[in-house]
Design a protein around this motif. Sequence first.
Motif: not given
Length: 200
Positions: A91-96, A132-143
């Motif tokens: 549950d990749y979002q819930a881990i954070w 190579s590119t990533i949106s700020p929203a996706k990067a924030a979610s995954l980090l």
Amino acid sequence: MAFSSSQLEAAIKEGRFEDVAPELDAEELQSPNPNVLAQDWPIALHLLGHIYNGNLEDARFLWKRTPAAVKEQDPELKAAFQLLQITWNKDYQAIWQALAASGWSQHASKLIAALHAKLRAHSLQFLSRSYSTISPAKAASLLGASEAELQPLVEPEGWKLDPATNMFKVEERTVEDADRADLQHLERLSRYMVHLETGA
């Protein structure tokens, strides 16, 4: 915590969090008491130590052999087990969110903070190798960060925000040989912590 071990205390104080679970494993195995886990054992810390090391199977076995009464009475253990479930179930979002939860004891909170930092650093390295590119929203979610927190996190990695596209241009940082063993160790957690095809 009621349990006392000079080696364990030293490991936590010195930030050697990878030694927490092995130390407790050894203490448990060496104990002459077959019911040691029911005797004020720091099971939550033990469980978190296994999660920190990426040994999720060991964490599950620890949970299974924990007495039912202890599971029911220890709220911190319940929170640690919830973190294990989230990790195990990818549950990749819930881990954070779970890592950001409050209410941990002094020792556990240090381990949680270290786990959070470790996973964020690994996720950042993983993204740098995979995009190579990533949106700020996706990067924030995954980090596990807000978009406002991204800049100081990604700048040291050489990421640049392109104003025209509002996308980060990702630069893969060269990894020194001395870092490779640690990266290989961290890679064991990546399949549980990072899912590159879902999220924002």
